[in-house]
Motif scaffolding. Structure first.
Motif, PDB file in Angstrom:
ATOM      1  N   PRO A   1       0.820  -1.223   0.000  1.00  0.00           N
ATOM      2  CA  PRO A   1       0.000   0.000   0.000  1.00  0.00           C
ATOM      3  C   PRO A   1       0.853   1.272   0.000  1.00  0.00           C
ATOM      4  O   PRO A   1       1.995   1.266   0.465  1.00  0.00           O
ATOM      5  CB  PRO A   1      -0.800  -0.111   1.298  1.00  0.00           C
ATOM      6  CG  PRO A   1       0.030  -0.979   2.190  1.00  0.00           C
ATOM      7  CD  PRO A   1       0.740  -1.946   1.282  1.00  0.00           C
ATOM      8  N   LEU A   2       0.271   2.341  -0.512  1.00  0.00           N
ATOM      9  CA  LEU A   2       0.949   3.647  -0.631  1.00  0.00           C
ATOM     10  C   LEU A   2       1.662   4.077   0.641  1.00  0.00           C
ATOM     11  O   LEU A   2       2.747   4.660   0.593  1.00  0.00           O
ATOM     12  CB  LEU A   2      -0.068   4.733  -0.993  1.00  0.00           C
ATOM     13  CG  LEU A   2      -0.251   5.112  -2.456  1.00  0.00           C
ATOM     14  CD1 LEU A   2      -1.201   6.310  -2.547  1.00  0.00           C
ATOM     15  CD2 LEU A   2       1.088   5.448  -3.108  1.00  0.00           C
ATOM     16  N   LYS A   3       1.030   3.788   1.784  1.00  0.00           N
ATOM     17  CA  LYS A   3       1.618   4.245   3.056  1.00  0.00           C
ATOM     18  C   LYS A   3       2.968   3.613   3.337  1.00  0.00           C
ATOM     19  O   LYS A   3       3.709   4.075   4.198  1.00  0.00           O
ATOM     20  CB  LYS A   3       0.651   3.993   4.225  1.00  0.00           C
ATOM     21  CG  LYS A   3       0.388   2.518   4.521  1.00  0.00           C
ATOM     22  CD  LYS A   3      -0.540   2.334   5.719  1.00  0.00           C
ATOM     23  CE  LYS A   3      -0.811   0.848   5.949  1.00  0.00           C
ATOM     24  NZ  LYS A   3      -1.805   0.593   6.995  1.00  0.00           N
TER      25      LYS A   3
ATOM     26  N   THR B   1       5.350   3.559   1.146  1.00  0.00           N
ATOM     27  CA  THR B   1       6.253   4.087   0.118  1.00  0.00           C
ATOM     28  C   THR B   1       7.648   4.388   0.678  1.00  0.00           C
ATOM     29  O   THR B   1       8.659   3.940   0.116  1.00  0.00           O
ATOM     30  CB  THR B   1       5.676   5.372  -0.525  1.00  0.00           C
ATOM     31  OG1 THR B   1       4.403   5.074  -1.097  1.00  0.00           O
ATOM     32  CG2 THR B   1       6.609   5.906  -1.605  1.00  0.00           C
TER      33      THR B   1
ATOM     34  N   LYS C   1       0.281   0.500  -4.273  1.00  0.00           N
ATOM     35  CA  LYS C   1      -1.163   0.375  -4.487  1.00  0.00           C
ATOM     36  C   LYS C   1      -1.921   1.484  -3.765  1.00  0.00           C
ATOM     37  O   LYS C   1      -1.873   1.579  -2.532  1.00  0.00           O
ATOM     38  CB  LYS C   1      -1.622  -0.993  -3.982  1.00  0.00           C
ATOM     39  CG  LYS C   1      -3.039  -1.388  -4.387  1.00  0.00           C
ATOM     40  CD  LYS C   1      -3.292  -2.850  -4.012  1.00  0.00           C
ATOM     41  CE  LYS C   1      -4.692  -3.306  -4.395  1.00  0.00           C
ATOM     42  NZ  LYS C   1      -4.886  -4.737  -4.050  1.00  0.00           N
ATOM     43  N   ASP C   2      -2.603   2.294  -4.548  1.00  0.00           N
ATOM     44  CA  ASP C   2      -3.436   3.358  -4.000  1.00  0.00           C
ATOM     45  C   ASP C   2      -4.788   2.755  -3.633  1.00  0.00           C
ATOM     46  O   ASP C   2      -5.616   2.474  -4.505  1.00  0.00           O
ATOM     47  CB  ASP C   2      -3.592   4.469  -5.052  1.00  0.00           C
ATOM     48  CG  ASP C   2      -4.364   5.671  -4.505  1.00  0.00           C
ATOM     49  OD1 ASP C   2      -5.062   5.518  -3.467  1.00  0.00           O
ATOM     50  OD2 ASP C   2      -4.272   6.749  -5.105  1.00  0.00           O
TER      51      ASP C   2
ATOM     52  N   SER D   1      -7.303   4.017  -2.358  1.00  0.00           N
ATOM     53  CA  SER D   1      -8.481   4.827  -2.657  1.00  0.00           C
ATOM     54  C   SER D   1      -9.013   4.495  -4.052  1.00  0.00           C
ATOM     55  O   SER D   1     -10.167   4.773  -4.374  1.00  0.00           O
ATOM     56  CB  SER D   1      -8.151   6.316  -2.547  1.00  0.00           C
ATOM     57  OG  SER D   1      -7.346   6.724  -3.641  1.00  0.00           O
TER      58      SER D   1
ATOM     59  N   TYR E   1      -5.370  -4.320 -10.658  1.00  0.00           N
ATOM     60  CA  TYR E   1      -4.515  -3.203 -10.251  1.00  0.00           C
ATOM     61  C   TYR E   1      -3.267  -3.094 -11.131  1.00  0.00           C
ATOM     62  O   TYR E   1      -2.966  -2.027 -11.684  1.00  0.00           O
ATOM     63  CB  TYR E   1      -4.139  -3.379  -8.775  1.00  0.00           C
ATOM     64  CG  TYR E   1      -2.863  -2.703  -8.329  1.00  0.00           C
ATOM     65  CD1 TYR E   1      -2.681  -1.320  -8.447  1.00  0.00           C
ATOM     66  CD2 TYR E   1      -1.823  -3.448  -7.772  1.00  0.00           C
ATOM     67  CE1 TYR E   1      -1.511  -0.709  -8.030  1.00  0.00           C
ATOM     68  CE2 TYR E   1      -0.646  -2.846  -7.347  1.00  0.00           C
ATOM     69  CZ  TYR E   1      -0.492  -1.468  -7.487  1.00  0.00           C
ATOM     70  OH  TYR E   1       0.676  -0.874  -7.086  1.00  0.00           O
TER      71      TYR E   1
ATOM     72  N   GLU F   1      -2.224  -0.170 -13.919  1.00  0.00           N
ATOM     73  CA  GLU F   1      -1.014   0.652 -13.780  1.00  0.00           C
ATOM     74  C   GLU F   1      -0.071   0.487 -14.966  1.00  0.00           C
ATOM     75  O   GLU F   1       0.586   1.440 -15.397  1.00  0.00           O
ATOM     76  CB  GLU F   1      -0.295   0.305 -12.463  1.00  0.00           C
ATOM     77  CG  GLU F   1      -1.041   0.759 -11.215  1.00  0.00           C
ATOM     78  CD  GLU F   1      -1.208   2.287 -11.140  1.00  0.00           C
ATOM     79  OE1 GLU F   1      -0.257   3.016 -11.499  1.00  0.00           O
ATOM     80  OE2 GLU F   1      -2.301   2.741 -10.730  1.00  0.00           O
TER      81      GLU F   1
END
Lengths: 262, 262
Positions: free
Chosen positions: A178-180, A182, A203-204, A206, A216, A220
């Motif tokens: 997940p993005l968090k 990064t 992976k965003d 939202s 996904y 992308e």
């Protein structure tokens, strides 16, 4: 003499798998891996777990949740031994042999997509402590491991990475993380020796919450192609890394008998 | 004591492959299978040929002409031993597990596409006498073997075939064998225990001469779908059996480390 006899029997057992045989019906569903290999219906873990692993790697066995309990030792030995390394080497080497045949344009638009977990970075230190895929996935403990940022590089993948860079290919990391994650992912990649990349895509949630990895990653990759990139190669340990759309000119499937992502 | 020591060492060598090591460079192209498995660069046939086979089965190693010479013994042991049978069983069993979950309509339009060679019938009696794929393909001698019409059934595939029939699924054989081998192929199928089929499709060279198997098989599957058939499953030993278009709802890749057809 006794010690040699002991060693001999031990080695024989190791070499040919568990010598204890189990009778079973051919339609037994509880132990679907138990294979009749002879008139007596001997169950040989080395043979049946090897078949299971091949089934997984060839995408015949799909949508599985955990490694069969009776294959924990087999999978552990595989992951920690020479074979996993050798299998990874063969795949990455084919990638390089292929890349060498191409004319890399030099305009910076030729990219190779790398997945991260079990492709660029190894979570084997984690899985070795958590049953080699036998235990159900634990989001909390796995993310604690990821957040340490200490996953080592998969050495054979890193060789491919470096050779591709030297050929003028740009690297795009595309991961289901997940993005968090990064920052810790970027830090971990650098620590492990992956010092440069064109893009690092996480992976965003939202956008992709509840979507499959195939959806996904296809989406992308499509964006990348719309931006003018040419995906000349695509490597991952999951079939969901290389199936779907916009998969790239050639795909490479690294071994992973530990987990399955749809 | 001495005999145990001898047995021990022999078994150790058998178990871990050739203990003779060869130094080599990592970019050596002449022996591409020689893998550095440790600081000394040991070449272990069991490990590297196993990696090669996995690479073939996962479609990472493609467009190969013959089995690497150093893997003849490995491939021979594989084909004649328990593992090939077990690997075939795992694939066919997954096919059955999948088929059981479907609602077969009963209108006779649900079909399962079977390839023939190394899928329904085995040419192992031929290849066992011709180097297990190490020798280049010999059209003359192979067709002499085919024309005998004595290829045995692959038992695990035949189990799937029979179970599918009992579920009400129709069978379509789709093979790269040329049209002129129609009669002997039908005879061989029946002799081997495949007594019924919806269609038996052989390659019409007036249409497909010089075309790849992917093109030929995709085109024939498209015709089937145009005729109203639903391809619920598709099984073959070659990736060219299951890649391309109109591949069916689910595909199954049987093992074949003997030859590659594009």
């Amino acid at each position: 003499m006794k010690i040699f006899l002991f060693l001999f029997v031990t080695l024989l057992a190791t070499c040919h798998g568990d010598v204890v045989s189990h009778e079973h019906g051919s339609t037994n569903k509880i132990f679907p891996l138990r294979i009749k290999t002879g008139p007596g219906g001997h169950y040989i873990p080395e043979v049946s777990c090897s078949s299971w692993r091949l089934g997984v790697e060839t995408h015949n066995v799909i949508n599985w949740k955990t490694v069969p309990l009776e294959c924990e030792t087999y999978v552990g030995n595989y992951m920690l031994g020479d074979q996993y390394r050798a299998d990874s080497k063969t795949v990455n080497r084919e990638g390089y042999y292929y890349a060498k045949t191409l004319n890399i344009s030099g305009d910076g638009k030729d990219i190779w997509v790398f997945d991260i977990d079990e492709t660029s970075l190894s979570n084997l230190p984690y899985y070795a402590k958590h049953g080699f895929g036998v235990n159900p996935y634990n989001d909390t403990s796995f993310n604690e491991w990821v957040d340490l940022g200490k996953a080592p590089a998969l050495p054979e993948s890193q060789k491919l990475y470096k050779k591709l860079l030297s050929l003028g290919v740009k690297i795009v990391f595309l991961t289901g993380r997940p993005l968090k994650q990064t920052d810790i992912t970027a830090k971990n990649l650098k620590l492990a020796g992956y010092h440069t990349w064109e893009k690092l895509i996480l992976k965003d949630l939202s956008i992709y919450h509840g979507k499959t990895a195939v959806t996904y990653k296809s989406s992308e990759r499509k964006k990348l192609e719309k931006e003018g990139y040419r995906i000349i190669g695509n490597v991952g340990d999951q079939w969901s890394d290389i199936l779907g759309t916009n998969t790239g000119d050639r795909t490479f499937k690294l071994p992973d008998p530990i987990y399955y992502i749809a």
